[in-house]
Design a protein around this motif. Sequence first.
Motif: not given
Length: 200
Positions: A50-66
């Motif tokens: 049995k397994a319980t959990g949470v997955e989190l994904e995120t992405a951010y881009r601004k100008g030359i940075f990502d």
Amino acid sequence: DDAIDYVTQYELGFKYRSGGFGLFVTGFHAKTQEQNFEVTSNRFLDRTYKATGVELETAYRKGIFDLRASATFTDAEISKDAISPANEGNTPRRQAKFIYQFTPALDFDMARVGLNVVGTTKAYAQDNNALIFPGYTQVNAFVTVRPLDNLELSLNANNLFNTVGITEAEEGSITAGVNNYLRARSINGRTISASVRYSF
């Protein structure tokens, strides 16, 4: 029943996007059966997880940075073991509670440079939960240069700081006697590669 293993899983998620930012969160609960034969230990397995959990994904881009990042928290246990009942309630082997990765990068059109960081918290070597693999963080680096539209030069360094990260072991504990050794596998040590790609 002996020929089929069933997986029952429930997921509930949330997705958000605005401009250069994205966030994805998924909670899950799973029940998994396993009937198997393990050649290395010459034993049969008949159990339920049995397994319980949470997955989190995120992405951010601004100008030359990502930035791209993800993390997973998992609370897992062996809920039933027909062959080795002493394992019931233990954490499944090699299952860390928390794994993560993130990749920050700068893109200058003609060049892109960044890091990729991958990490995990501690995990148990085997289902008896007697031997612990320590957590580790692996850092990779990359740079790509495009001096011409059809020419790309790349330099990659994997495991930049030569981190030792144990991922598997056949034994679940160190025993007394002449054979008090463990057979284990680690992630690769530092490797550096360069490449040239020409398109025509």
